[in-house]
Motif scaffolding. Structure first.
Motif: not given
Length: 456
Positions: A325-327, A332-340
């Motif tokens: 779950l942590m992974l 997913l949160a890093t994707y939202q921060f970096v890309i979105k």
């Protein structure tokens, strides 16, 4: 049994707080260094908020640690009588080096920002951080020695040291220390993530809050694959030195090759079999031996010398499940921060739900470690039943009840205080134009209007 439950309650409560502080102190140092480099006061806002939580956590961790020491004498006299020549000095080294170092510079770190130079304050933060890690080093050294004892000889039933290097750097120590340090990093990262997400949901849209959230998700995204890698190495080390523990973790009753990985099962220790197995063929052999036809010793090879199976089996799966779950969340949160460049509300709420996921994973891992060592207190040397006190059960029941009530109250109060501090921070930090001068003051009548930045 009551003494076992009491010690389990004590260590389960105590470990929650060092698990946060070991890494949180280094994270605070990062925040401070970023402020020194950039003079961006938002980094100082992050530092000031989290250093209060560090102080609260440190205080509870110290107090709860003292009760653990008492129990070695009150509940487990056979432990110190048999291995006191090793356990006593290691605990003493922890106090004389790590704790004294932390205690000497903690007040400067907590209260000295406006009273000493910036350089001295930063150095104090470095030394306190080093002290927390040094404390973990000594405690993990002792715990690892209890799992894989080395560097000693038994004379008249008492352990005597033959090599302190072998005692301290026993076979499982490096793996266990790295596993614990990474667990601390993940626990702190998800704590910062959860509290920061809570503040954003509450409308605290300041740059400092988003900086903390961004930092925490990236830190978690980096640490979790490292933890999986180190966890695999730790598992291989355990497979070599404590095969009975690994057999319990895998729910393997018979020695066999081509052993499947059990995703789920209900172990029955009386019948010595599992029911309702969901398994992946050959995977346990691949993970533990790197060979699909590799052999794994079963529990039946260790009759009367293996741990209770069900607690170890299920704790191991809780730990792995929390890691997965942590992974997923951190990536997913890093994707939202970096890309979105933004976090959707549902992701922030998920982050809040995972605020204490590090605690759950750490506790599950410690249950695997500690229950998995049974029936020994020190593997191959001292059985747990031979070290326990002869104090009447009624006395143990009384102290156990008091411990559970106090720990329950403190845990609820601690969690509530974190969220109260988060709510107050919306107003406290908003009311100050500068954080480099005097202490913050509250102005609850002033509405929150600042929107200093976005996720990027």
């Amino acid at each position: 049994m009551l003494s076992r439950i009491q010690f389990a309650a004590n260590i389960s409560f105590h470990i929650l707080f060092p698990t946060i502080n070991i890494a949180l102190c280094w994270i605070l140092l990062f925040f401070k260094v970023r402020f020194n480099q950039t003079q961006d006061e938002s980094w100082l806002r992050v530092y000031r908020f989290w250093v209060r939580i560090f102080a609260l956590t440190f205080a509870i961790g110290v107090v709860s640690g003292i009760t653990m020491s008492f129990q070695f004498g009150t509940n487990w006299p056979g432990y110190m009588e048999t291995v006191g020549n090793i356990a006593g000095p290691l605990l003493g080294y922890e106090v004389m080096t790590a704790f004294f170092l932390e205690a000497s510079f903690l007040s400067i770190m907590l209260f000295g920002m406006d009273r000493v130079s910036n350089r001295v304050h930063t150095i104090a933060t470095v030394l306190v951080s080093f002290g927390t890690t040094l404390s973990a080093f000594w405690i993990l050294s002792l715990n690892s020695w209890m799992q894989t004892p080395a560097g000693f000889e038994m004379i008249d039933g008492v352990a005597h040291v033959t090599s302190w290097m072998d005692v301290i750097f026993n076979p499982s120590m490096p793996y266990r220390l790295m596993h614990m340090l990474l667990a601390s990093g993940l626990t702190s990262a998800f704590l910062i993530c959860g509290i920061s997400a809570y503040r954003l949901i509450k409308g605290d849209n300041k740059k400092s809050v988003k900086q903390a959230l961004n930092f925490s998700v990236i830190l978690a995204a980096i640490l979790i694959p490292l933890q999986i890698f180190v966890g695999d190495l730790h598992g291989l080390n355990t497979f070599k030195h404590q095969p009975a523990k690994v057999a319990a973790m895998e729910g393997a009753w018979e020695t066999a090759t081509e052993v499947p990985l059990l995703l789920f099962a209900l172990p029955d220790q009386e019948k010595r079999e599992n029911s309702f197995e969901i398994k992946v063929p050959n995977m346990a052999s691949i993970i533990l031996t790197h060979d699909p036809k590799g052999e794994i010793k079963g529990l039946n090879e260790f009759i009367d010398k293996h741990p209770p199976v069900a607690p170890v089996f299920f704790s191991f799966r809780v730990m792995i499940g929390m890691g997965v779950l942590m992974l997923l969340f951190s990536w997913l949160a890093t994707y939202q921060f970096v890309i979105k460049k933004q976090y959707p509300p549902w992701l922030l709420k998920t982050g809040i739900a995972m605020t204490f996921s590090g605690w759950l994973a750490t506790l599950a891992g410690w249950y695997v470690t500690e229950i998995g060592r049974q029936p020994y207190l020190v593997t191959g040397i001292l059985r747990t039943k031979d070290a326990v006190t002869t104090t009447p059960p009624t006395d143990i029941a009384l102290s156990l009840t008091l411990y559970l009530v106090i720990y329950g109250f403190l845990l609820i109060a601690y969690i509530r205080t974190l969220f109260v501090m988060a709510n107050r921070a919306v107003i406290l930090e908003e009311s100050n134009a500068s954080l480099t001068g005097k202490e913050l003051t509250s102005d609850s009548s002033k509405p929150v209007t600042t929107n200093e930045g976005v996720a990027s």
